[in-house]
Design a protein around this motif. Structure first.
Motif, PDB file in Angstrom:
ATOM      1  N   GLY A   1       0.742  -1.140  -0.080  1.00  0.00           N
ATOM      2  CA  GLY A   1      -0.182   0.198  -0.148  1.00  0.00           C
ATOM      3  C   GLY A   1       0.787   1.268  -0.047  1.00  0.00           C
ATOM      4  O   GLY A   1       1.889   1.391  -0.588  1.00  0.00           O
ATOM      5  N   THR A   2       0.449   2.340   0.847  1.00  0.00           N
ATOM      6  CA  THR A   2       1.253   3.553   1.048  1.00  0.00           C
ATOM      7  C   THR A   2       2.204   3.648   1.798  1.00  0.00           C
ATOM      8  O   THR A   2       2.763   4.709   2.234  1.00  0.00           O
ATOM      9  CB  THR A   2      -0.117   4.536   1.162  1.00  0.00           C
ATOM     10  OG1 THR A   2      -0.483   4.427   2.602  1.00  0.00           O
ATOM     11  CG2 THR A   2      -1.041   4.637   0.043  1.00  0.00           C
ATOM     12  N   LYS A   3       2.494   2.295   2.349  1.00  0.00           N
ATOM     13  CA  LYS A   3       3.304   2.583   3.664  1.00  0.00           C
ATOM     14  C   LYS A   3       4.523   3.006   3.524  1.00  0.00           C
ATOM     15  O   LYS A   3       5.492   3.918   4.167  1.00  0.00           O
ATOM     16  CB  LYS A   3       3.506   1.034   4.180  1.00  0.00           C
ATOM     17  CG  LYS A   3       4.056   0.945   5.582  1.00  0.00           C
ATOM     18  CD  LYS A   3       3.771  -0.499   6.384  1.00  0.00           C
ATOM     19  CE  LYS A   3       3.978  -0.645   7.699  1.00  0.00           C
ATOM     20  NZ  LYS A   3       3.806  -1.990   8.302  1.00  0.00           N
ATOM     21  N   ARG A   4       5.462   2.798   2.444  1.00  0.00           N
ATOM     22  CA  ARG A   4       6.579   3.081   2.079  1.00  0.00           C
ATOM     23  C   ARG A   4       6.647   4.805   1.610  1.00  0.00           C
ATOM     24  O   ARG A   4       7.555   5.346   2.219  1.00  0.00           O
ATOM     25  CB  ARG A   4       7.157   2.310   0.747  1.00  0.00           C
ATOM     26  CG  ARG A   4       8.657   2.824   0.340  1.00  0.00           C
ATOM     27  CD  ARG A   4       9.655   2.362   1.377  1.00  0.00           C
ATOM     28  NE  ARG A   4      11.146   2.558   1.198  1.00  0.00           N
ATOM     29  CZ  ARG A   4      11.657   3.559   1.718  1.00  0.00           C
ATOM     30  NH1 ARG A   4      11.124   4.258   2.553  1.00  0.00           N
ATOM     31  NH2 ARG A   4      12.942   3.410   1.302  1.00  0.00           N
ATOM     32  N   MET A   5       5.523   5.128   1.236  1.00  0.00           N
ATOM     33  CA  MET A   5       5.343   6.390   0.570  1.00  0.00           C
ATOM     34  C   MET A   5       5.202   7.375   1.832  1.00  0.00           C
ATOM     35  O   MET A   5       5.489   8.648   1.897  1.00  0.00           O
ATOM     36  CB  MET A   5       4.250   6.824  -0.527  1.00  0.00           C
ATOM     37  CG  MET A   5       4.436   5.860  -1.776  1.00  0.00           C
ATOM     38  SD  MET A   5       6.054   6.374  -2.506  1.00  0.00           S
ATOM     39  CE  MET A   5       5.967   8.015  -3.131  1.00  0.00           C
ATOM     40  N   GLN A   6       4.666   6.767   2.835  1.00  0.00           N
ATOM     41  CA  GLN A   6       4.247   7.722   4.023  1.00  0.00           C
ATOM     42  C   GLN A   6       5.887   7.744   4.740  1.00  0.00           C
ATOM     43  O   GLN A   6       5.865   8.956   5.540  1.00  0.00           O
ATOM     44  CB  GLN A   6       3.302   6.971   5.015  1.00  0.00           C
ATOM     45  CG  GLN A   6       2.114   6.860   4.542  1.00  0.00           C
ATOM     46  CD  GLN A   6       1.339   5.865   5.545  1.00  0.00           C
ATOM     47  OE1 GLN A   6       1.462   6.137   6.800  1.00  0.00           O
ATOM     48  NE2 GLN A   6       0.491   5.081   5.045  1.00  0.00           N
ATOM     49  N   ASN A   7       6.738   7.058   4.580  1.00  0.00           N
ATOM     50  CA  ASN A   7       7.913   7.288   5.431  1.00  0.00           C
ATOM     51  C   ASN A   7       9.267   7.367   4.492  1.00  0.00           C
ATOM     52  O   ASN A   7      10.031   6.298   4.332  1.00  0.00           O
ATOM     53  CB  ASN A   7       8.025   5.943   6.430  1.00  0.00           C
ATOM     54  CG  ASN A   7       6.879   5.994   7.289  1.00  0.00           C
ATOM     55  OD1 ASN A   7       6.805   6.722   8.321  1.00  0.00           O
ATOM     56  ND2 ASN A   7       6.089   5.027   7.166  1.00  0.00           N
ATOM     57  N   LEU A   8       9.011   8.371   3.664  1.00  0.00           N
ATOM     58  CA  LEU A   8      10.270   8.358   2.748  1.00  0.00           C
ATOM     59  C   LEU A   8      11.011   9.703   2.978  1.00  0.00           C
ATOM     60  O   LEU A   8      10.505  10.855   2.939  1.00  0.00           O
ATOM     61  CB  LEU A   8       9.488   8.430   1.419  1.00  0.00           C
ATOM     62  CG  LEU A   8      10.305   8.553   0.066  1.00  0.00           C
ATOM     63  CD1 LEU A   8      11.404   7.191   0.206  1.00  0.00           C
ATOM     64  CD2 LEU A   8       9.445   8.319  -1.140  1.00  0.00           C
ATOM     65  N   LYS A   9      12.438   9.443   2.925  1.00  0.00           N
ATOM     66  CA  LYS A   9      12.981  10.822   3.410  1.00  0.00           C
ATOM     67  C   LYS A   9      13.656  11.448   2.060  1.00  0.00           C
ATOM     68  O   LYS A   9      14.000  10.713   1.067  1.00  0.00           O
ATOM     69  CB  LYS A   9      14.225  10.413   4.339  1.00  0.00           C
ATOM     70  CG  LYS A   9      13.644   9.624   5.544  1.00  0.00           C
ATOM     71  CD  LYS A   9      14.852   9.736   6.385  1.00  0.00           C
ATOM     72  CE  LYS A   9      14.537   9.020   7.813  1.00  0.00           C
ATOM     73  NZ  LYS A   9      14.940   7.511   7.837  1.00  0.00           N
ATOM     74  N   LYS A  10      13.800  12.792   2.141  1.00  0.00           N
ATOM     75  CA  LYS A  10      14.380  13.284   0.912  1.00  0.00           C
ATOM     76  C   LYS A  10      15.739  12.699   0.491  1.00  0.00           C
ATOM     77  O   LYS A  10      16.228  12.468  -0.759  1.00  0.00           O
ATOM     78  CB  LYS A  10      14.411  14.794   1.275  1.00  0.00           C
ATOM     79  CG  LYS A  10      13.249  15.499   1.322  1.00  0.00           C
ATOM     80  CD  LYS A  10      13.175  16.580  -0.057  1.00  0.00           C
ATOM     81  CE  LYS A  10      11.925  17.371   0.009  1.00  0.00           C
ATOM     82  NZ  LYS A  10      10.731  16.785   0.769  1.00  0.00           N
ATOM     83  N   THR A  11      16.497  12.610   1.707  1.00  0.00           N
ATOM     84  CA  THR A  11      17.970  11.794   1.333  1.00  0.00           C
ATOM     85  C   THR A  11      17.971  10.388   0.331  1.00  0.00           C
ATOM     86  O   THR A  11      18.678  10.373  -0.402  1.00  0.00           O
ATOM     87  CB  THR A  11      18.698  11.586   2.724  1.00  0.00           C
ATOM     88  OG1 THR A  11      17.913  10.804   3.556  1.00  0.00           O
ATOM     89  CG2 THR A  11      19.244  13.029   3.254  1.00  0.00           C
ATOM     90  N   GLU A  12      16.764   9.702   0.930  1.00  0.00           N
ATOM     91  CA  GLU A  12      16.520   8.656   0.176  1.00  0.00           C
ATOM     92  C   GLU A  12      16.119   8.881  -1.414  1.00  0.00           C
ATOM     93  O   GLU A  12      16.669   8.047  -2.222  1.00  0.00           O
ATOM     94  CB  GLU A  12      15.379   7.556   0.895  1.00  0.00           C
ATOM     95  CG  GLU A  12      15.841   7.121   2.059  1.00  0.00           C
ATOM     96  CD  GLU A  12      14.496   6.341   2.770  1.00  0.00           C
ATOM     97  OE1 GLU A  12      14.686   5.326   3.424  1.00  0.00           O
ATOM     98  OE2 GLU A  12      13.360   7.043   2.786  1.00  0.00           O
TER      99      GLU A  12
END
Lengths: 308, 308
Positions: free
Chosen positions: A278-289
């Motif tokens: 689902g949206t899990k990864r998009m909720q916790n995504l850092k600019k550095t990544e």
């Protein structure tokens, strides 16, 4: 700050992949679009509809990403649009197990006053008349209207689809759908025919094989990043579209050259989306990544060749 | 001048596509490899076998491209390897209608003396023992050995294939075959497993979806040029491999960075190959056309994105 107006579904999804299955989690096009676009620090709003079974924590999560959720109508006693699907082993195809339109059946989008002058409008995959209604509510012509659609609307609402397509600047569509729409196997020819329907820009999504951007004679191609694991492909196309629209909103530059960057940003964000359910990864995504992976995109595609 | 030693089939092909059909024309891997490599003004030789039904004009044509054809054995009274196939409407799949090995059944390659010190060896798709025999005849280790193969050898000569693969630097293989060889769906994982079999460089060909180059941690991707028409896909993979090997022979630089250019050159040449039946387009290809299309490849893939 430029504004992005998003219309799309907010849904419950139940997903099964070779790696596991989920109970009802947040799904629909609008959360993926919104989460991707929010990476560019823009003002955005989602117009959608849910039942009051929708977990408010999901809506709060979107709000913390600076996405205006006040125009997501919550229907008392109503149930949220539900989709359930199971992916095949190769993750390239899936079976829909269940679809319950619920409140979505009566969706009548109301664009909030302060978003009627949005620079960019992203029309997620919906009935073409709903998409049209959003365009008609804008009080000035947006600088860019992006439309996503799918084969279902070609099969059932062809005339309405042609009408709304004639009013947009960019269409995003997958390769099989582009072929179906135009009866052309060659994607170059398919894009030419779609240009004639209205859109100056045609984005053909090829899933794990990347995406093509056509602008009349010009073509640009972005690969999908080759990944060791794709965990759940759900939402990748919407994330791509949201990254594309969000980047263009932020930069306020709608040239073909800048759209190349938007395509790369969209592909880059989609590569994260598929890493978790689902949206899990998009909720916790850092600019550095994000920037580290953009660097990978550069290394993947850039070359220095002597043209002489 | 650096030398490229090519071993492969020289065949008669009878091809049917949605656009027409041919009687017996020049085919086999070696002519495509040779014609593509000849664009780089190198010394090259083909080791192969034909029957004396082979039209000498075809061999003369190759010779005019500075390809040494004196090691193409002509078997008196023998018949040339024959393949006949029919492409489906989407040109992505085909049925083999007929295969007659003829003289190829007894092919025992003899590397000419003056090519035993070649810098680069290109092993076209053949029985792995034939490929191995060529390696063993070299009187010094070539700087680069490139091997092409296909699923037939995986199914019938697995051990022999593993043996020859362990001795090469580069393998070119299509996506389905890479998956079959490794039992990994992810091409990233498949490439990792193939590295463990020997090759430092793994090129995975995805047809109209381009090609990936893996070198342990590094990845590079070249798209196929989006074409309005694909007339006949026969030989595209061999043309790609020939362009790749020819460019590396010419530049004598076997770094990953230079292999990126080789991949682009191979993809570029393959985009011409498919425009006409058989080798026809490759026989009449001008340097100006090649460079114009390389420019298109640049425009298709190159972008300027701020990484901050």
């Amino acid at each position: 700050m430029s504004k992005l107006m998003i219309v799309g579904t907010v849904a419950y999804d139940a997903i099964e992949t070779p790696f596991g299955k989920t109970d009802k989690i947040l799904g629909g096009s609008a959360p993926y679009i919104g989460l991707a676009a929010s990476q560019f620090d823009i003002d955005s709003a989602i117009v959608s509809i849910v039942g009051d079974d929708m977990n408010r924590e999901y809506l709060n999560m979107l709000a913390t990403k600076n996405i205006d959720v006040s125009s997501i109508e919550i229907v008392k006693g109503g149930k949220t649009f539900f989709w359930s699907g199971k992916y095949h082993n190769d993750l390239n195809s899936r079976d829909t197990l269940d679809t319950q339109l619920n409140t979505l059946a009566d969706f009548n989008p109301i664009v909030p006053e302060n978003y009627k002058d949005s620079e960019v409008v992203m029309l997620g995959n919906l009935h073409p008349n709903i998409q049209l209604s959003v365009i008609n509510q804008m009080n000035k012509r947006p600088k860019l209207i992006v439309l996503d659609t799918m084969n279902f609307w070609m099969n059932h609402t062809w005339d309405e689809l042609m009408n709304v397509i004639s009013k947009v600047d960019v269409i995003t569509i997958n390769d099989e759908e582009a072929r179906q729409m135009t009866e052309e196997y060659s994607l170059v020819k398919a894009a030419q025919k779609i240009h004639q329907l209205g859109p100056d820009y045609v984005v053909i999504k090829k899933g794990e094989h990347g995406a093509l951007l056509f602008n009349n004679g010009n073509v640009f191609f972005a690969p999908a990043l080759p990944l060791e694991e794709v965990f759940d492909p759900t939402g990748a196309g919407d994330t791509f579209a949201g990254g594309f629209a969000g980047y263009l909103t932020k930069t306020d530059d709608f040239s073909f050259e800048n759209m190349k960057n938007a395509i790369i940003h969209g592909s880059n964000l989609a590569s994260f989306c598929v890493e978790k359910f689902g949206t899990k990864r998009m909720q916790n995504l850092k600019k550095t990544e994000i920037f580290a992976r953009l660097q990978q995109f550069k290394e993947l595609t850039q070359f220095e060749i002597e043209l002489s």
